[in-house]
Design a protein around this motif. Structure first.
Motif, PDB file in Angstrom:
ATOM      1  N   LEU B 158       0.794  -1.434  -0.015  1.00  9.84           N
ATOM      2  CA  LEU B 158      -0.196  -0.060   0.054  1.00  9.84           C
ATOM      3  C   LEU B 158       0.948   1.139  -0.094  1.00  9.84           C
ATOM      4  N   ASN B 159       0.575   2.203  -1.008  1.00 12.64           N
ATOM      5  CA  ASN B 159       1.207   3.453  -1.030  1.00 12.64           C
ATOM      6  C   ASN B 159       0.874   4.488   0.153  1.00 12.64           C
ATOM      7  N   ALA B 160       1.286   5.541   0.216  1.00 12.86           N
ATOM      8  CA  ALA B 160       0.939   6.376   1.366  1.00 12.86           C
ATOM      9  C   ALA B 160      -0.438   6.928   1.042  1.00 12.86           C
ATOM     10  N   GLN B 161      -0.997   7.163  -0.255  1.00  6.25           N
ATOM     11  CA  GLN B 161      -2.269   7.707  -0.529  1.00  6.25           C
ATOM     12  C   GLN B 161      -3.164   6.534  -0.011  1.00  6.25           C
ATOM     13  N   GLU B 162      -2.984   5.263  -0.289  1.00  2.49           N
ATOM     14  CA  GLU B 162      -3.906   4.099  -0.144  1.00  2.49           C
ATOM     15  C   GLU B 162      -3.867   3.981   1.414  1.00  2.49           C
ATOM     16  N   VAL B 163      -2.737   4.471   2.244  1.00  2.66           N
ATOM     17  CA  VAL B 163      -2.833   4.334   3.550  1.00  2.66           C
ATOM     18  C   VAL B 163      -3.867   5.455   4.129  1.00  2.66           C
ATOM     19  N   ALA B 164      -3.723   6.653   3.346  1.00  3.81           N
ATOM     20  CA  ALA B 164      -4.692   7.550   3.861  1.00  3.81           C
ATOM     21  C   ALA B 164      -5.999   7.192   3.651  1.00  3.81           C
ATOM     22  N   TRP B 165      -6.439   6.683   2.672  1.00  4.33           N
ATOM     23  CA  TRP B 165      -7.852   6.209   2.328  1.00  4.33           C
ATOM     24  C   TRP B 165      -8.139   5.377   3.412  1.00  4.33           C
ATOM     25  N   VAL B 166      -7.456   4.233   3.797  1.00  2.70           N
ATOM     26  CA  VAL B 166      -7.834   3.284   4.678  1.00  2.70           C
ATOM     27  C   VAL B 166      -8.185   4.088   6.140  1.00  2.70           C
ATOM     28  N   ARG B 167      -7.385   5.203   6.275  1.00  6.32           N
ATOM     29  CA  ARG B 167      -7.518   5.807   7.498  1.00  6.32           C
ATOM     30  C   ARG B 167      -8.920   6.646   7.346  1.00  6.32           C
ATOM     31  N   ILE B 168      -9.230   6.974   6.218  1.00  7.70           N
ATOM     32  CA  ILE B 168     -10.617   7.683   6.093  1.00  7.70           C
ATOM     33  C   ILE B 168     -11.683   6.531   6.460  1.00  7.70           C
ATOM     34  N   PHE B 169     -11.640   5.617   5.770  1.00  8.03           N
ATOM     35  CA  PHE B 169     -12.692   4.576   6.060  1.00  8.03           C
ATOM     36  C   PHE B 169     -12.706   4.410   7.653  1.00  8.03           C
ATOM     37  N   GLU B 170     -11.525   4.241   8.205  1.00  7.87           N
ATOM     38  CA  GLU B 170     -11.428   3.984   9.696  1.00  7.87           C
ATOM     39  C   GLU B 170     -11.987   5.117  10.383  1.00  7.87           C
ATOM     40  N   ARG B 171     -12.044   6.389  10.009  1.00  6.78           N
ATOM     41  CA  ARG B 171     -12.655   7.456  10.892  1.00  6.78           C
ATOM     42  C   ARG B 171     -13.852   7.526  10.697  1.00  6.78           C
ATOM     43  N   ASN B 172     -14.694   7.113   9.636  1.00  4.98           N
ATOM     44  CA  ASN B 172     -15.924   6.767   9.464  1.00  4.98           C
ATOM     45  C   ASN B 172     -16.517   5.486   9.806  1.00  4.98           C
ATOM     46  N   GLN B 173     -15.645   4.934  10.462  1.00  8.49           N
ATOM     47  CA  GLN B 173     -16.113   3.614  10.899  1.00  8.49           C
ATOM     48  C   GLN B 173     -16.705   2.771  10.127  1.00  8.49           C
ATOM     49  N   ASN B 174     -15.885   2.694   8.896  1.00  6.54           N
ATOM     50  CA  ASN B 174     -16.204   1.767   7.724  1.00  6.54           C
ATOM     51  C   ASN B 174     -15.367   0.639   7.320  1.00  6.54           C
ATOM     52  N   ILE B 175     -14.556   0.576   8.323  1.00  5.79           N
ATOM     53  CA  ILE B 175     -13.551  -0.677   8.185  1.00  5.79           C
ATOM     54  C   ILE B 175     -13.561  -1.362   9.430  1.00  5.79           C
ATOM     55  N   GLU B 176     -13.722  -2.582   9.488  1.00  6.47           N
ATOM     56  CA  GLU B 176     -13.504  -3.376  10.662  1.00  6.47           C
ATOM     57  C   GLU B 176     -13.065  -4.959  10.269  1.00  6.47           C
ATOM     58  N   THR B 177     -12.801  -5.744  11.486  1.00 11.04           N
ATOM     59  CA  THR B 177     -12.393  -6.941  11.354  1.00 11.04           C
ATOM     60  C   THR B 177     -13.427  -7.756  11.906  1.00 11.04           C
ATOM     61  N   ARG B 178     -13.706  -9.055  11.153  1.00 10.27           N
ATOM     62  CA  ARG B 178     -14.848  -9.841  11.727  1.00 10.27           C
ATOM     63  C   ARG B 178     -14.158 -11.158  11.619  1.00 10.27           C
ATOM     64  N   PHE B 179     -14.798 -12.226  12.269  1.00  9.51           N
ATOM     65  CA  PHE B 179     -14.391 -13.640  12.446  1.00  9.51           C
ATOM     66  C   PHE B 179     -14.245 -14.119  10.841  1.00  9.51           C
ATOM     67  N   ASN B 180     -12.998 -14.696  10.553  1.00  8.95           N
ATOM     68  CA  ASN B 180     -12.806 -15.243   9.265  1.00  8.95           C
ATOM     69  C   ASN B 180     -13.499 -16.501   8.983  1.00  8.95           C
ATOM     70  N   THR B 181     -14.850 -16.428   8.605  1.00  7.41           N
ATOM     71  CA  THR B 181     -15.684 -17.948   8.503  1.00  7.41           C
ATOM     72  C   THR B 181     -14.910 -18.198   6.992  1.00  7.41           C
ATOM     73  N   ARG B 182     -14.457 -17.440   6.176  1.00  7.65           N
ATOM     74  CA  ARG B 182     -14.328 -17.699   4.852  1.00  7.65           C
ATOM     75  C   ARG B 182     -13.161 -18.829   5.025  1.00  7.65           C
ATOM     76  N   PHE B 183     -12.176 -18.587   5.664  1.00  8.29           N
ATOM     77  CA  PHE B 183     -11.008 -19.368   5.945  1.00  8.29           C
ATOM     78  C   PHE B 183     -11.420 -20.881   6.055  1.00  8.29           C
ATOM     79  N   PHE B 184     -12.558 -21.120   6.835  1.00 10.40           N
ATOM     80  CA  PHE B 184     -13.108 -22.573   7.065  1.00 10.40           C
ATOM     81  C   PHE B 184     -13.951 -23.177   5.958  1.00 10.40           C
ATOM     82  N   THR B 185     -14.624 -22.159   5.186  1.00 17.14           N
ATOM     83  CA  THR B 185     -15.511 -22.585   4.241  1.00 17.14           C
ATOM     84  C   THR B 185     -15.345 -22.420   2.761  1.00 17.14           C
ATOM     85  N   ALA B 186     -14.005 -21.875   2.387  1.00 19.76           N
ATOM     86  CA  ALA B 186     -13.810 -21.628   0.854  1.00 19.76           C
ATOM     87  C   ALA B 186     -12.560 -22.579   0.738  1.00 19.76           C
TER      88      ALA B 186
END
Ligand SMILES: Nc1ncnc2c1ncn2[C@@H]1O[C@H](COP(=O)(O)OP(=O)(O)OP(=O)(O)O)[C@@H](O)[C@H]1O
Ligand SMILES: [Mg+2]
Lengths: 275, 419, 319
Positions: B158-186
């Motif tokens: 990720l470049n600096a610009q992309e990092v900044a976008w992730v920060r924006i998602f974070e500020r708006n609470q539009n990014i989060e971690t969830r339990f990774n069911t996919r790891f067991f089902t895919a």
């Protein structure tokens, strides 16, 4: 063969008759010894003094605690995790269970010969030299060889093995192996030699040789021998202790013990009623 | 000479010091070995723990009628919809390179999951919805803190610009971690954020099933024959020597056997659990035979004598009286053997179970891979994000190993109680 | 002579039973022969291809050639060209990694075995032994992953800080990890061997006033030496045949060196490399894998047979 045994017996009878248990001449002195194996008592309140440069035999029925008491004297019991020793045992006036005692040095001082001949799977020479090497008694090769020879001579084995000292000790006959073990034990110059039924695995001729050897050694060493044979006890020892169910029932002059025992149990054992 | 056994001399002190040193050598050796074990399993567990969580990001998606025909919702270009929605979320971005970088924040899978959402919820067509999507592996690594920002402001790929976008998602609470069911089902995937272990786990299950079905009966029959019918005979000895040597043959040699005999000579399907199971069965056979013979030997001879005494034939005696008593021991041996087979990798590589398998295999003849091979494949992948997947897959493998050994231990102790 | 009534008695009970018992016998015998069949299958599966290979490449070139580069031989003008299929660098590579593994595993395994057999109480034994067994139960692919990911870079950077140039796929990394893997093999076999030394020998030594370590060093280990040698041979054979660790943590380029800091390749790693790609069963490149497999099989088999003979002889000695 028979003759020698007879002569020896006569000699010993003579010695026995003159023997007395003078406390001043005792080398091992046990007081109120109790031994437990994981809570089960194997020896009950044993007190006895062993005379210096004499042969003392321990007799008694199987399981009465002879081996157990013998092993107390050089602390071989330490090797059994579940074994606990109470009371006081002095060797040369020193409490051997006191913390400043070096068990390793004690066992050099109080040697042991076992029931089953147990030579190391090494050469005859190395078997005898083993103790001297570990205790660092000599660094000099020719001195070591001299002392190996001396020990083998004392054990009356030299003539039989002098041409094959480099061969494995395990290749000898049972009687020769046992004499090798005796040579190995006396090579470190112990003052006391404990022998646990040293002839029980041997035929009569080999037994006679061992008995003869014990008589010879007793001029320089204190010997305590456990035996199941009352004839053997009578032949080789000046003093006899009779153990029964962990108790010391009778202890004294061998001749008296065998001819006029004080305790009924001794009487019964000697006449074959128990055992 | 008197009292020479009281500890005084420097010589005896030296000998006691040597004794202590020697004891400590043993302790240290054990500490090193166990320490390595703890270090290895611990660090793999730590690396793998992250794979249990997956980063998701959310943005408003405009499901307008222009883009989606309600009559044929599956025909719409969902990739374009996602991209348009992302551009809307960041209206300042006009540069084409920057736009491409923006699209890289979400996983390639986003368009599929959007399509599924729309097809299943046609009522939403024409509305704007805030929807959650799986983030790309680079965002995932960065957001979970697996990657730190370097002096240039980049975080991994990720470049600096992309990092900044992730920060924006974070500020708006539009990014989060969830339990990774996919790891067991895919199944497997080239995209780390989409890869799962279900296909390889199923492959392993099929393979071990074949292994058990072949090795267990052959193993116990052969043990019964050797132990009960021809003990101490010349033939028995020859077969026994054969078995002990077979037990020490390198596992890769069994793979070569599978390749030439099962694939090239018999023409069995390459990469299939059938062939994998066969190869592992042959490899496990010595273990099962040796354990089963021990189990038979532990059955007291008096039971045989009693049965023979009432007129049973030897076969009846063995199968009605001896084998039932020995069965738990035999089963224990089989499970221990299967646990070894579970972790085997090299022979499976030889017979082609090393393919890239996305779909969960549905038969023992379908191309498949196995969990340890999946680990090998992921370990070889250049993407950093596969690191935690590999570690997590290892932990899953170890958990299964522990379970199998536990079963063996429980079986063994139950068996012991009965006698 | 059997009386007629007895015969009829036998017949009555047996006609059907005999048939089914015959079937059971057949199944039992057939199952027992599977193990023999597998051994024959192993030899056959490699022998035919290996013979084909030796038609293309003379066996002496294979066994004594110093250069291994199967890739170049894929071109038709080079098929069977001598020099490309010299197995010596693979053999030395295998030996280098196995030697490192044994240098790690022998002291650790023996010291652990001695501690377990001689010093540890039953409680300690019951805890330590199963934990060590776990090391042997962990799949080798896990060791390979760990060697490549953690140990190799660690060795490389540590060496780098001392100014040493260390390959990222150094023999040292693979060997170290493999060594840890075989520790439990050595420790459990040697533990058994040490326990088999008769207690009388210990008593004799203690009775002479030897310390425990003197007894171990001068009596027990010499008495157990052949059994220990057997267990080391078995461990060495395991190390030689180990595949995944070297596939993942050792190199693929043949390198004739004894330097543990360089990358080497091994027989097993080459077999995997040659047989996992596209195979043509008439090219010397593919066929060479079978020659390597045969070599591996024969060497490990010989080691195992010797080891088992030694251990068996040792056990009889103290029975
Ligand atoms: N290692 C041990 N653990 C538990 N109990 C023991 C142990 N050694 C001896 N005992 C018990 O202590 C008692 C005395 O045993 P000991 O060996 O001293 O008898 P003994 O008189 O030498 O017999 P024997 O003439 O048969 O050699 C016995 O009851 C025995 O069972
Ligand atoms: Mg006794």
């Amino acid at each position: 063969m028979n003759m020698t045994v007879q002569i020896r017996t006569a000699e010993i009878q003579d010695m026995v008759e003159n023997a007395i248990l003078a406390p001043s001449a005792s080398i091992v002195s046990a007081k109120n010894v109790n031994v437990y194996y994981a809570g089960k008592q194997a020896l009950k309140n044993i007190s006895l003094d062993v005379a210096k440069n004499r042969v003392t035999s321990f007799i008694g029925p199987s399981g009465c605690g002879k081996t157990t008491f013998l092993k107390c004297i050089n602390r071989m019991n330490d090797l059994i995790d579940i074994c606990r020793v109470e009371g006081n045992i002095e060797v040369d006036g020193q409490d051997i269970y006191s913390p400043e005692v070096d068990v390793v040095a004690l066992r050099a001082h109080v040697g042991m010969v076992f029931q089953k001949p147990n030579p190391f799977p090494k050469s005859i020479f190395e078997n005898v030299a083993y103790g001297m090497r570990i205790h660092g008694l000599t660094n000099n090769k020719s001195e070591l060889a001299d002392r190996v020879e001396l020990s083998l001579r004392k054990a009356a084995l030299w003539d039989e093995v002098k041409d094959r000292l480099e061969q494995p000790g395990t290749g000898l006959s049972g009687g020769q192996q046992q004499r090798l073990c005796i040579a190995r034990a006396i090579a470190v110059e112990p003052r006391i030699v404990l022998m646990d039924e040293p002839a029980s695995a041997l035929d009569p001729i080999a037994t006679a040789k061992i008995e003869e050897l014990i008589g010879d050694l007793s001029t320089n060493y204190t010997i305590i021998i456990v035996t199941h044979s009352m004839q053997q006890a009578a032949r080789v020892s000046q003093f006899t202790a009779f153990f029964h169910m962990g108790e010391l029932v009778e202890y004294g002059n061998t001749k008296t013990t065998f001819t006029s025992p004080n305790d009924e149990r001794t009487q019964n054992y000697i006449t074959g009623k128990i055992g | 000479m008197t009292n020479s056994f009281v500890m005084r001399s420097s010589k005896s002190r030296k000998r006691h010091a040597a004794e202590m040193r020697f004891q400590w050598m043993g302790r240290i050796a054990i500490i090193i070995a166990i320490g390595f074990l703890v270090f290895m399993v611990g660090s793999i567990a730590m690396m793998g723990a992250g794979a249990l969580k997956q980063t998701h990001i959310a943005f408003d998606v405009d499901l307008s009628h222009n883009e989606i025909d309600p009559a044929f919702p599956e025909k719409a270009d969902y990739d374009a919809i996602i991209k348009a929605s992302l551009r809307k979320a960041f209206p300042d971005i006009t540069d084409r390179r920057e736009k491409r970088e923006l699209y890289r924040l979400v996983s390639a899978e986003a368009s599929f999951s959007l399509k599924n959402f729309v097809v299943n919820n046609p009522a939403h067509i024409g509305q704007t919805h805030k929807l959650w999507f799986i983030a790309s592996d680079d965002v995932d690594l960065f957001f979970k803190g697996n990657i730190t920002i370097d002096e240039k402001g980049n975080a991994g790929r990720l470049n600096a610009q992309e990092v900044a976008w992730v920060r924006i998602f974070e500020r708006n609470q539009n990014i989060e971690t969830r339990f990774n069911t996919r790891f067991f089902t895919a199944g497997d995937s080239r995209e780390p954020e989409l890869a799962g272990i279900l296909s390889s786990l199923t492959g392993t299950a099929f393979t071990l099933l074949i292994t058990f079905l072949i090795a267990f009966p052959i193993g116990i029959f052969s043990a019964i024959f050797l132990e009960e019918f021809i003990p101490q005979s010349r033939w028995g000895d020859i077969i026994e020597v054969n078995i002990t040597n077979l037990a020490a043959v390198p596992s890769i040699v069994f793979g070569i056997l599978g390749l030439t005999i099962f694939l090239n000579t018999f023409g069995m399907p390459r990469s299939s659990p059938l062939v994998g199971g066969l190869v592992l069965a042959l490899m496990t056979l010595p273990t099962i035979i040796i354990a089963s013979r021990a189990a038979l030997r532990s059955v007291s001879p008096s039971i045989r004598e009693a049965a023979l005494g009432v007129g049973a034939t030897q076969i009846q005696t063995v199968f009605h009286h001896v084998v039932p008593l020995a069965l738990p021991g035999m089963l224990t041996g089989a499970i221990v053997g299967m646990a070894r087979a579970l972790g085997e990798t090299a022979p499976l590589l030889m017979i082609g179970m090393v393919a890239f398998i996305v779909d969960v295999p549905n038969s023992i003849l379908a191309p498949a891979t196995a969990l340890p091979v999946q680990i090998f494949l992921w370990a070889d992948s250049p993407e950093r994000a596969f690191l935690e997947k590999t570690s997590a897959a290892i932990i899953v493998l170890l958990v299964f190993l522990v379970l199998m050994n536990l079963i063996a231990i429980i079986l063994r102790s139950k068996h012991r109680q009965r006698f | 002579m059997i009386s007629s009534s007895e015969i009829s008695l036998t017949r009555k009970t047996s006609t059907g039973k005999m048939l089914s018992e015959g079937a059971v016998y057949f199944v039992l015998i057939a199952s027992s022969l599977v193990a023999v069949g597998v051994t024959i299958g192993i030899v056959m599966s490699m022998l035919f291809e290996a013979v084909q290979f030796f038609n293309l490449v003379p066996i002496q070139d294979f066994l004594f050639g110093l250069e291994w580069s199967p890739q170049t031989a894929i071109r038709s003008d080079q098929v069977g060209s001598s020099g490309s299929f010299g197995a010596v660098p693979l053999i030395t590579g295998t030996l280098l990694i196995s030697t490192i593994a044994m240098l790690v595993a022998t002291p650790l395994g023996l010291a652990s075995a001695i501690y377990l057999a001689e010093y540890a109480g039953p409680r300690q034994r019951n805890i330590i032994k199963p934990i060590l067994e776990i090391l042997a139960g962990i799949p080798t692919v896990v060791y390979g992953f760990f060697a490549a990911l953690v140990i190799a870079p660690f060795i490389r950077t540590t060496g780098g800080s001392f100014g040493l140039e260390i390959a990222s796929e150094s023999a040292l990394a693979a060997g170290l990890v493999m060594g840890i893997m075989i520790v439990p093999l050595i420790s459990s076999l040697s533990d058994d061997v040490i326990n088999a030394v008769p207690q009388e020998l210990r008593d004799a030594s203690f009775g002479l006033g030897a310390t425990h370590s003197e007894t171990i060093k001068k009596v027990i280990l010499p008495a157990a030496i052949s059994g220990i040698a057997g267990s080391l041979l078995l461990a060495a054979s395991t190390a030689i045949g180990e595949t995944m660790i070297v596939v993942m943590a050792a190199g693929l380029a043949a390198n004739l060196t004894a330097n543990p800091l360089e990358a080497v390749t091994t027989v097993t790693a080459q077999i995997v490399a040659l047989l996992t790609g596209d195979q043509e069963f008439d090219s010397a490149k593919t066929l060479s894998a079978f020659a390597l497999g045969l070599l591996l099989f024969v060497v490990t088999l010989i080691l195992n047979i010797i080891a088992q003979k030694i251990v068996k002889h040792y056990r009889e000695q103290y029975d």
